[in-house]
Design a protein around this motif. Structure first.
Motif, short mmCIF file in Angstrom:
data_model
loop_
_atom_site.label_atom_id
_atom_site.label_comp_id
_atom_site.label_asym_id
_atom_site.label_seq_id
_atom_site.Cartn_x
_atom_site.Cartn_y
_atom_site.Cartn_z
N ASP A 1 0.82 -1.22 0.00
CA ASP A 1 0.00 0.00 0.00
C ASP A 1 0.85 1.26 0.00
OD1 ASP A 1 -2.31 -1.51 0.07
OD2 ASP A 1 -2.73 -1.17 2.19
N ASP A 2 1.92 1.25 0.79
CA ASP A 2 2.71 2.48 0.93
C ASP A 2 3.30 2.93 -0.41
OD1 ASP A 2 3.50 3.62 3.93
OD2 ASP A 2 2.60 1.64 3.92
N MET A 3 3.85 2.00 -1.18
CA MET A 3 4.36 2.36 -2.50
C MET A 3 3.20 2.84 -3.39
SD MET A 3 7.34 -0.38 -3.50
CE MET A 3 6.28 -1.83 -3.40
N GLY A 4 2.05 2.18 -3.26
CA GLY A 4 0.88 2.58 -4.03
C GLY A 4 0.42 3.98 -3.69
N LEU A 5 0.50 4.32 -2.40
CA LEU A 5 0.09 5.67 -1.95
C LEU A 5 1.06 6.73 -2.46
CD1 LEU A 5 -0.95 4.61 1.64
CD2 LEU A 5 -2.50 5.64 -0.05
N GLY A 6 2.35 6.42 -2.46
CA GLY A 6 3.33 7.35 -3.02
C GLY A 6 3.12 7.53 -4.52
N ALA A 7 2.86 6.42 -5.21
CA ALA A 7 2.60 6.48 -6.65
C ALA A 7 1.32 7.25 -6.96
CB ALA A 7 2.51 5.06 -7.21
N MET A 8 0.32 7.10 -6.11
CA MET A 8 -0.94 7.82 -6.26
C MET A 8 -0.69 9.34 -6.25
SD MET A 8 -4.25 7.63 -3.72
CE MET A 8 -3.55 8.76 -2.50
N GLN A 9 0.19 9.79 -5.35
CA GLN A 9 0.53 11.21 -5.30
C GLN A 9 1.19 11.66 -6.59
OE1 GLN A 9 3.01 11.28 -1.75
NE2 GLN A 9 1.31 11.97 -0.48
N ALA A 10 2.10 10.83 -7.11
CA ALA A 10 2.79 11.16 -8.36
C ALA A 10 1.80 11.25 -9.51
CB ALA A 10 3.86 10.11 -8.66
N ILE A 11 0.84 10.33 -9.54
CA ILE A 11 -0.18 10.32 -10.60
C ILE A 11 -1.03 11.60 -10.53
CG2 ILE A 11 -2.31 9.17 -11.37
CD1 ILE A 11 -0.94 6.50 -10.42
N GLN A 12 -1.43 11.98 -9.32
CA GLN A 12 -2.22 13.20 -9.14
C GLN A 12 -1.43 14.44 -9.57
OE1 GLN A 12 -3.12 12.47 -4.97
NE2 GLN A 12 -5.31 12.24 -5.44
N GLU A 13 -0.16 14.49 -9.18
CA GLU A 13 0.69 15.64 -9.51
C GLU A 13 0.95 15.73 -11.01
OE1 GLU A 13 4.15 15.42 -7.01
OE2 GLU A 13 2.97 15.63 -5.17
N ALA A 14 0.80 14.60 -11.72
CA ALA A 14 0.98 14.58 -13.17
C ALA A 14 -0.32 14.98 -13.89
CB ALA A 14 1.42 13.19 -13.62
N GLY A 15 -1.35 15.33 -13.10
CA GLY A 15 -2.61 15.78 -13.68
C GLY A 15 -3.54 14.66 -14.09
N LEU A 16 -3.28 13.45 -13.60
CA LEU A 16 -4.11 12.29 -13.91
C LEU A 16 -4.95 11.91 -12.70
CD1 LEU A 16 -1.37 10.20 -15.76
CD2 LEU A 16 -3.24 11.48 -16.84
N THR A 17 -5.98 11.12 -12.93
CA THR A 17 -6.87 10.70 -11.85
C THR A 17 -6.58 9.26 -11.47
OG1 THR A 17 -8.60 12.18 -12.67
CG2 THR A 17 -9.27 10.46 -11.11
N PRO A 18 -6.02 9.04 -10.27
CA PRO A 18 -5.77 7.66 -9.84
C PRO A 18 -7.08 6.90 -9.65
CG PRO A 18 -5.38 9.21 -8.03
CD PRO A 18 -5.61 10.02 -9.26
N GLY A 19 -7.10 5.65 -10.05
CA GLY A 19 -8.32 4.86 -9.95
C GLY A 19 -9.15 4.90 -11.21
N LYS A 20 -8.90 5.91 -12.07
CA LYS A 20 -9.63 6.04 -13.34
C LYS A 20 -8.66 6.06 -14.52
CE LYS A 20 -13.68 8.34 -11.39
NZ LYS A 20 -14.53 9.57 -11.37
N ASP A 21 -7.84 7.10 -14.60
CA ASP A 21 -6.86 7.16 -15.69
C ASP A 21 -5.84 6.02 -15.56
OD1 ASP A 21 -7.98 9.46 -16.81
OD2 ASP A 21 -6.85 10.76 -15.45
N ILE A 22 -5.44 5.75 -14.34
CA ILE A 22 -4.55 4.62 -14.05
C ILE A 22 -5.15 3.85 -12.88
CG2 ILE A 22 -2.25 3.90 -13.26
CD1 ILE A 22 -1.08 6.38 -14.59
N LYS A 23 -5.51 2.61 -13.12
CA LYS A 23 -6.07 1.78 -12.05
C LYS A 23 -4.93 1.29 -11.16
CE LYS A 23 -10.29 0.52 -14.40
NZ LYS A 23 -11.23 -0.53 -14.84
N ILE A 24 -5.22 1.21 -9.85
CA ILE A 24 -4.18 0.86 -8.87
C ILE A 24 -4.59 -0.37 -8.09
CG2 ILE A 24 -2.87 1.64 -6.86
CD1 ILE A 24 -3.23 4.52 -7.84
N VAL A 25 -3.72 -1.36 -8.11
CA VAL A 25 -3.90 -2.60 -7.35
C VAL A 25 -2.71 -2.73 -6.40
CG1 VAL A 25 -4.12 -5.11 -7.47
CG2 VAL A 25 -5.07 -3.69 -9.30
N THR A 26 -2.98 -3.00 -5.11
CA THR A 26 -1.90 -3.09 -4.13
C THR A 26 -2.09 -4.30 -3.22
OG1 THR A 26 -3.00 -1.76 -2.43
CG2 THR A 26 -1.75 -0.55 -4.08
N VAL A 27 -1.10 -4.47 -2.34
CA VAL A 27 -1.15 -5.53 -1.33
C VAL A 27 -0.92 -4.91 0.05
CG1 VAL A 27 -0.13 -7.70 -0.51
CG2 VAL A 27 -0.19 -7.21 -2.97
#
Length: 324
Positions: A231-257
């Motif tokens: 999850d922690d890497m996923g949460l960090g990546a989620m921030q990067a996706i948002q900062e790139a102007g994309l919507t996490p969960g929609k533009d890029i789907k995220i699966v974690t453990v």
């Protein structure tokens, strides 16, 4: 006469002290209390999962009346080896540790065996002779990776074009990183449209997850899915996706453990799409296992923890009572 009496009392006192010292060494505690003394070496505090795991072990030890000798390796194998050698020197009853990496344990495990101190592996496995440890208590990481891949296979069953996946792996050489990748790639092989276009270690940390995802977003303009090994890497990546102007969960789907609170909240909010649980609350099982081992009772060579998976609805339902 008085002098002779003083000498006799002093001699008896010394004899009692010597006898007491001999007796105290047998249970490893140095106190003669009869408590089980458990030496535990933790990987570190790299994630919310690990923090919850540590808390579970410390609280369970206290509740079970176990004398816990705790050491934080700060994600360095040499620190763990030094801690295990210290536990051997202290003559603890049982040694348990969650290994930083898979290899390089033979020498210290042989030292523990020579000292007749049983070893329990928790959370992660090692690539050593199985006779050097009593049992391995933890998750099935291959199964966790497979559950993540199976979800994607179902999610994209109607895909007619390539689905581009990037993977954030855990610490290089760590059992969960090796096994989750293996299970995931085995599962997605069922759908030739699912393609891993980049895979890189994020060291299981939020900061590194963000840093690596930033680089991946610059290198690849067509990412459809992120699979993060925790999850922690996923949460960090989620921030990067948002900062790139994309919507996490929609533009890029995220699966974690993992399924720690922050990850579950992201799933409930629709920023994650699916989480495979990896239960960190191993404290109770570890104390029970250590007590059985000390008592000479037979324990299973492999003890697998019971875990589930979460979609958005299940995350919302579970969050109010989530313990980690």
């Amino acid at each position: 006469m008085l002098k002779r009496l003083i000498v006799a009392v002093a001699g008896a006192s010394l004899a009692l002290t010597a006898l007491s010292a001999c007796g105290s060494g047998g249970d490893g505690s140095g106190s003669g209390s009869g408590k089980l003394v458990l030496g535990f070496s933790q990987v570190g505090a790299e994630s919310g999962w690990r923090t919850a795991n540590t808390k579970s072990i410390q609280e369970a030890a206290k509740a079970a009346g176990v004398d816990l000798k705790f050491s934080d390796a700060q994600q360095k194998q040499e620190n763990q080896i030094a801690a295990i050698r210290s536990f051997i020197k202290q003559k603890v009853d049982v040694i348990a540790f969650s290994p930083v990496v898979v290899t390089g344990w033979d020498a210290v495990l042989k030292e523990a065996k020579a000292a007749d101190i049983p070893v329990v592996l928790t959370d992660r496995a090692v690539d050593s002779d199985a006779s050097l440890y009593v049992t391995f208590l933890g998750s099935d990481f291959v199964a966790e990776g497979k559950k993540a891949g199976d979800w994607l296979v179902t999610e994209y069953k109607d895909a007619k074009e390539p689905v581009n996946i990037v993977q954030l792996e855990g610490t290089v050489g760590a059992a969960p990183a090796i096994d989750r990748k293996k299970g995931f790639e085995q599962a997605i092989a069922a759908n030739p449209n699912l393609k891993v276009i980049a895979s890189q270690s994020g060291d299981f940390t939020r900061a590194k997850g963000k840093e690596v995802m930033q680089a991946l977003l610059k290198a690849h303009k067509d990412i459809d899915v992120l699979f993060a090994h925790n999850d922690d890497m996923g949460l960090g990546a989620m921030q990067a996706i948002q900062e790139a102007g994309l919507t996490p969960g929609k533009d890029i789907k995220i699966v974690t453990v993992d399924a720690v609170k922050d990850g579950m909240q992201a799933l409930a909010d629709g920023k994650f799409n699916f989480i495979v649980e990896c239960n960190p609350l191993l404290g109770g099982q570890l104390m029970d296992t250590a007590k059985k081992v000390k008592a000479g009772e037979k324990v299973e060579k492999r003890i697998v923890t019971v875990e589930t998976v979460f979609d958005q609805a299940k995350a919302k339902e579970a969050l109010p009572t989530r313990k980690y």
